[in-house]
Design a protein around this motif. Structure first.
Motif, PDB file in Angstrom:
ATOM      1  N   ARG A 119     -48.973 -15.744 -10.226  1.00 11.60           N
ATOM      2  CA  ARG A 119     -49.347 -15.120  -9.521  1.00 11.60           C
ATOM      3  C   ARG A 119     -47.903 -15.246  -8.924  1.00 11.60           C
ATOM      4  NH1 ARG A 119     -51.900 -16.103  -3.820  1.00 11.60           N
ATOM      5  NH2 ARG A 119     -50.545 -14.272  -3.224  1.00 11.60           N
ATOM      6  N   ALA A 138     -51.946 -11.505 -15.308  1.00 15.58           N
ATOM      7  CA  ALA A 138     -51.115 -11.104 -13.603  1.00 15.58           C
ATOM      8  C   ALA A 138     -51.953 -11.252 -12.520  1.00 15.58           C
ATOM      9  CB  ALA A 138     -50.320 -10.721 -13.985  1.00 15.58           C
ATOM     10  N   GLU A 140     -51.892  -9.003  -8.711  1.00 18.19           N
ATOM     11  CA  GLU A 140     -51.270  -8.005  -8.631  1.00 18.19           C
ATOM     12  C   GLU A 140     -49.726  -7.702  -7.831  1.00 18.19           C
ATOM     13  OE1 GLU A 140     -53.721  -6.183  -5.873  1.00 18.19           O
ATOM     14  OE2 GLU A 140     -54.769  -4.788  -7.479  1.00 18.19           O
ATOM     15  N   ALA A 142     -47.527 -10.255  -8.619  1.00 20.97           N
ATOM     16  CA  ALA A 142     -47.108 -11.067  -9.570  1.00 20.97           C
ATOM     17  C   ALA A 142     -44.975 -10.615  -9.883  1.00 20.97           C
ATOM     18  CB  ALA A 142     -47.135 -11.222 -11.351  1.00 20.97           C
ATOM     19  N   ASP A 179     -42.830  -5.312 -11.740  1.00 22.39           N
ATOM     20  CA  ASP A 179     -44.170  -5.780 -11.263  1.00 22.39           C
ATOM     21  C   ASP A 179     -45.238  -6.230 -12.033  1.00 22.39           C
ATOM     22  OD1 ASP A 179     -44.756  -2.701  -9.357  1.00 22.39           O
ATOM     23  OD2 ASP A 179     -44.261  -2.665 -11.156  1.00 22.39           O
ATOM     24  N   ALA A 180     -46.406  -6.596 -12.145  1.00 25.24           N
ATOM     25  CA  ALA A 180     -47.309  -6.812 -12.180  1.00 25.24           C
ATOM     26  C   ALA A 180     -47.722  -5.371 -12.955  1.00 25.24           C
ATOM     27  CB  ALA A 180     -48.698  -7.433 -11.767  1.00 25.24           C
ATOM     28  N   GLY A 181     -47.367  -4.038 -12.944  1.00 30.50           N
ATOM     29  CA  GLY A 181     -48.083  -2.145 -13.434  1.00 30.50           C
ATOM     30  C   GLY A 181     -46.726  -2.504 -14.203  1.00 30.50           C
ATOM     31  N   LEU A 184     -47.808  -4.949 -17.259  1.00 29.84           N
ATOM     32  CA  LEU A 184     -49.296  -4.426 -18.541  1.00 29.84           C
ATOM     33  C   LEU A 184     -48.080  -3.823 -18.738  1.00 29.84           C
ATOM     34  CD1 LEU A 184     -51.975  -5.037 -18.539  1.00 29.84           C
ATOM     35  CD2 LEU A 184     -52.066  -3.029 -16.663  1.00 29.84           C
ATOM     36  N   VAL A 189     -48.538  -8.925 -20.100  1.00 34.58           N
ATOM     37  CA  VAL A 189     -50.061  -9.575 -19.822  1.00 34.58           C
ATOM     38  C   VAL A 189     -50.758  -8.852 -20.621  1.00 34.58           C
ATOM     39  CG1 VAL A 189     -48.607 -10.433 -17.884  1.00 34.58           C
ATOM     40  CG2 VAL A 189     -49.948  -8.169 -17.906  1.00 34.58           C
ATOM     41  N   LYS A 191     -54.166  -8.277 -18.298  1.00 32.46           N
ATOM     42  CA  LYS A 191     -54.430  -7.247 -17.807  1.00 32.46           C
ATOM     43  C   LYS A 191     -53.931  -7.874 -16.356  1.00 32.46           C
ATOM     44  CE  LYS A 191     -59.311  -7.739 -16.309  1.00 32.46           C
ATOM     45  NZ  LYS A 191     -60.583  -7.882 -16.525  1.00 32.46           N
ATOM     46  N   VAL A 192     -53.682  -6.922 -14.951  1.00 35.10           N
ATOM     47  CA  VAL A 192     -53.498  -7.180 -13.840  1.00 35.10           C
ATOM     48  C   VAL A 192     -55.397  -7.770 -13.191  1.00 35.10           C
ATOM     49  CG1 VAL A 192     -52.300  -6.373 -11.823  1.00 35.10           C
ATOM     50  CG2 VAL A 192     -51.127  -6.341 -13.953  1.00 35.10           C
ATOM     51  N   LEU A 198     -57.973 -13.990  -9.349  1.00 33.37           N
ATOM     52  CA  LEU A 198     -57.201 -14.482 -10.830  1.00 33.37           C
ATOM     53  C   LEU A 198     -57.770 -15.799 -11.294  1.00 33.37           C
ATOM     54  CD1 LEU A 198     -54.721 -14.845 -12.159  1.00 33.37           C
ATOM     55  CD2 LEU A 198     -53.055 -16.034 -10.132  1.00 33.37           C
TER      56      LEU A 198
END
Lengths: 295, 296, 292
Positions: A119, A138, A140, A142, A179-181, A184, A189, A191-192, A198
């Motif tokens: 995170r 991750a 959201e 991250a 970013d996390a999206g 992914l 990663v 999954k978010v 987490l």
């Protein structure tokens, strides 16, 4: 059990939570923290009660990378135009930089699964730790980045292995944040999840692993990791580690000197502003969602 | 042409539809089915009218994997504890029996004509490997991929890593967790997901397109991909994979394996599956998990 | 600076925009163009003002691929080789051409010490798709179409599709020559990003300007970690095999498949050839002409 100073080691739910624990420094990696981390991995590997390891960071971030201030133990004034520290020969310097990035393989080659729980900020060496884990979840919030490439440092082949060369190059040559999206989407990663879920997500995976015979888990881990080494991953990483040397040594005065002077004379904040200022705003960072049509 | 009992062989639209046909056993792969499949592939290779192969499963499943009911030796193998070795055998024999140089999947991979997997339902264990080794894979919305046998002492396949990357491969390969068609698409195990009633048509429309192209050229372009990956070390990775099948199957702990075997032999397959998969319910990425994942 | 005839070379914003410039031929790539492209890259390599290369096509389209508009020698059937020639001669010629022109150039661009960014709009077909995909970073406009229709007349694909999209996606499209649109290209990993067409070059040069803030030797090393890293994993071997198979593919002609295409071309030129070749594949399942 070992007494750890810079990490936490908390057995739970069939596994162990190893926390990088220097929240006041955004969990920046020191030599001693790295030593403790590897010791903790060995300890976990030898403990039959531990079926998997979750690696996370204390506080609101995962890890901001190698501690700029203390990894060398002292400040190194550079001599220009040589671009070398005032008191080192080229032999010393080459030798210094041929350091142990190979230790990262300890995580990848561990005989028990290591799950990264990321995170907040995962930067530089911290980002690498996340990439080398076997499974990565991750939060959201991250953010992954290698901003140190901006001042003369290398990326890692792990980005290429996971995300393909186009994505790896897009972010590896500029140190741009993602970013996390985006992490992914490109495969860094699995999954978010919301930040408050987490650790639960990671330990529910640990508990599932714990239902499977340990030798089976060990073999199935190896089929993937050793299989990739059969495909040449170890060679790619060996090249990677060697390229760290020129990456750190090929420094141009016009780029490097102002950064060093800002750092030594005004402090880290001024240095970071100088280094990262030209790159604002980050096109794929967490604040870029609106401009990317994602909200 | 050969007469088949466990597969159906139907030439059509420039190709052939090979259907795994043991629906009462969810198309579990038996020794005979493997034999028939090889014979069928021999026929395909020799038949210039067949430009590509579509493989699917009869009924609700693509294939539930290796037939648990009949073991490789044709008889049940009671393990003698604490040794974890079948009664009367030596460790040497047991290890050797698992060191199979399995050419079955490599034959699919190296086949000179394209093989298209039409995954209509459950693709479990070796059934999932079969799907992964096809050159192009289309899934119906009902497809489910899993390797639940890793839960009782069995190996995954490197193909999951090649296709999904190591993080996805390990997430599912260490626990045997099920994944639905959408997750399979996301991680790269299939190229497209279609409604069940469109599955075969989707696959045969690809066959018809291939059929417009000279066969030798198709073969070369197939091999640019498959041999290219072998140049990158895939063959070595699969060799290692194959050899690791031996320890995966023989390193068995009494406390984990014995209850499963006893359930299977004394109470039957259903009880065995409940015991094996019960602790893993609910499946976080299986077809029933859509609501929990915000996908419906 | 050299005088280029088939490309444009425009330094700007810390980089250079190299444009494939044969818009009347939809930027079809002939030997002149490929030669000038290499020359331009060599020029950009040694120019310290240039931190990265952006590669695009004139007239709103990248390129339809290899230029096939020339007159072909007549083919002797059933042999499938030019009248009066021999198999040894043809095979040798094709093999050397593939190793020098395709493999050699590909490796030059792959190992190039500065980032090459593909700015792809419109058609990106055949060997032009290889050029675009082998770029270190590729940004597509929303109207970009990638495809390898040349496989339909018996020519080869390239391993770069596999390296990026995995073998299943690569084979879905390279065994049939079916085109993919920008969205599918993004899904498969062929491109980094899709942007509106009018923003394409600006997006690419904004990236060049970011690169320009990073020391050049650092960029060079970090590029190599990815590209040489993949060579360590066997990419060069895969491409070497590819070049051998490509020569074979160019010789896989069968009278029943190829003769009518060659006749169409003799009679009605490239347009007639393409129509005859692609007709059996209509409607295209993807691409701008696909049914919704």
């Amino acid at each position: 059990m070992t007494d750890y100073q810079e990490i936490l080691y908390e057995k739970q739910r069939g596994g162990v939570l190893i926390t990088l624990n220097r929240p006041e420094a955004l969990n920046a990696i020191t030599r001693s923290m790295l030593r403790e981390l590897h010791q903790a991995l060995d300890e976990a590997e030898a403990d039959p009660e531990i079926r998997a390891i979750v690696l996370t960071g204390a506080g609101r971030g995962f890890c901001s990378g190698f501690d700029q201030r203390t990894t060398s133990g002292r400040r190194r004034d550079m001599q220009w135009p040589q671009g070398m520290p005032t008191d080192m020969s080229t032999a010393d310097l080459l030798n210094y930089w041929r350091k142990d990035d190979a230790k990262l393989l300890h995580i990848f080659e561990l005989t028990k699964p290591v799950i990264g729980a990321v995170r907040g900020w995962a930067m530089g060496g911290g980002c690498w730790l996340a990439l080398f884990t076997h499974i990565t979840i991750a939060a959201e919030d991250a953010v992954f980045a290698q901003p140190e490439v901006r001042h003369g440092s290398n990326t890692t082949f792990m980005w290429t292995l996971l995300a393909g060369f186009k994505n790896a190059i897009r972010y590896g040559i500029t140190g741009d944040h993602i970013d996390a999206g985006e992490a992914l989407r490109i495969g860094l990663v699995n999954k978010v999840v919301p930040a408050d879920q987490l650790l639960q997500e990671c330990f529910s995976i640990v508990e599932r692993i714990a239902h499977v015979p340990p030798e089976t888990v060990k073999i199935n881990l190896a089929i993937s990791t050793m299989g990739l080494q059969m495909m040449g991953l170890r060679d790619a990483l060996a090249l990677d580690f060697e390229l760290s040397v020129p990456a750190h040594m090929m420094l141009r005065e016009e780029f490097r000197r102002p950064l060093d002077e800002a750092r030594f004379n005004q402090g880290t904040k001024a240095y970071l502003q100088l280094r990262d200022g030209p790159f604002q705003p980050e096109p794929f960072g967490p604040r870029s969602k609106k401009q990317r049509g994602l909200e | 042409m050969a007469e088949y009992k466990e597969i159906i062989y139907e030439k059509q639209r420039g190709g052939v539809l090979i259907t795994l046909n043991r629906p009462e056993a969810m198309n579990a792969i038996s020794r005979n089915l493997i034999k028939e499949l090889h014979t069928a592939l021999d026929d395909v290779e020799a038949d210039p009218e067949i430009r590509a192969v579509v493989v699917t499963g009869a009924g609700r499943a693509f294939s539930a994997g290796m037939d648990q009911g009949k073991t490789a030796s044709g008889r049940r193998r009671d393990l003698h504890w604490p040794y974890g070795i079948p009664t009367g055998q030596s460790a040497a024999e047991v290890i050797d029996s698992w060191r199979s140089e399995s050419r079955n999947f490599m034959r699919l991979w190296e086949f000179p004509k394209p093989i298209i997997g039409a995954i209509n339902g459950w693709a479990m264990g070796a059934g999932s490997w079969f799907a992964l080794f096809t050159h192009i894979t289309i899934a119906s919305e009902n497809a489910v991929f899993a390797q639940p046998e890793v839960r009782h002492g069995s190996n995954t396949s490197f193909m999951w890593t090649l296709l999904g990357g190591f993080k996805n491969a390990l997430r599912y390969g260490l626990t045997g967790d099920h994944i639905d068609a959408q997750e399979a698409l996301r991680i790269g195990l299939v190229v497209k997901v279609v409604p069940a009633d469109q599955l075969l048509d989707e696959c045969f429309s690809i066959v018809e397109r291939i059929a417009h192209i000279p066969p030798e050229a198709v073969k070369i372009n197939l091999q640019i991909a498959t041999m290219g990956l072998q140049m990158m070390g895939l063959r070595d990775a699969l060799t290692l994979d194959n050899q690791l099948s031996a320890p995966a199957h023989v390193m068995l702990r009494e406390e984990l394996r014995r209850p499963l075997d006893e359930a299977r032999f004394n109470e039957g397959t259903k009880k065995y599956l409940m015991l094996r998969d019960g602790p893993f319910q609910p499946e976080p990425f299986g077809p029933r998990s859509k609501r929990g994942r915000g996908l419906e | 600076m050299s005088n280029y005839e088939t490309i444009l070379y425009e330094k700007q914003r810390k980089g250079v925009l190299i444009t494939l410039n044969r818009p009347n031929a939809l930027n079809a790539m002939n030997q002149d163009l490929l030669g000038e492209l290499d020359q331009a890259l060599a020029e950009a390599e040694t120019d310290p003002d240039i931190r990265a290369v952006v590669l695009t096509g004139a007239g709103g389209t990248f390129s339809v691929g290899e230029d096939i508009s020339g007159n072909d020698p007549g083919t002797a059937w059933p042999y499938g080789i030019p009248e009066g020639s021999s198999l040894v001669h043809e095979y040798n010629r094709l093999r050397d051409a593939d190793r020098r022109d395709i493999l050699g150039r590909q490796l030059y661009r792959w190992e190039y010490p500065k980032p090459i960014i593909g700015a792809i709009s419109g058609w990106c077909l055949g060997a032009a798709s290889w050029l675009a995909l082998t770029c270190h970073v590729t940004i597509a406009a929303d109207d970009a179409v990638f495809g390898q229709p040349q496989v339909r007349h018996g020519a080869n694909t390239d391993f770069i599709w596999v390296a990026l999209a995995g073998f299943k996606n690569a084979l879905r499209y390279s065994l049939t020559g079916d085109p993919v649109d920008a969205k599918e290209a993004l899904r498969m990993g062929l491109v980094n990003q899709v942007v509106p067409k009018d923003k394409l070059l600006d997006e690419c040069f904004a990236f060049v300007e970011r690169i320009a803030h990073v020391p050049p030797e650092t960029v060079k090393i970090n590029l190599a970690i990815a590209t040489s890293g993949m060579e360590m994993m066997g990419l060069r071997k895969a491409w070497t095999l590819n070049a051998e198979l490509a020569a074979m593919a160019r010789l896989t002609k069968r009278e029943e498949f190829n003769k009518h295409l060659e006749d169409a071309k003799k009679k009605g030129g490239v347009e007639a050839f393409l129509e005859a070749r692609d007709k059996p594949f209509q409607p295209e399942p993807f691409g701008p002409k696909a049914k919704k």
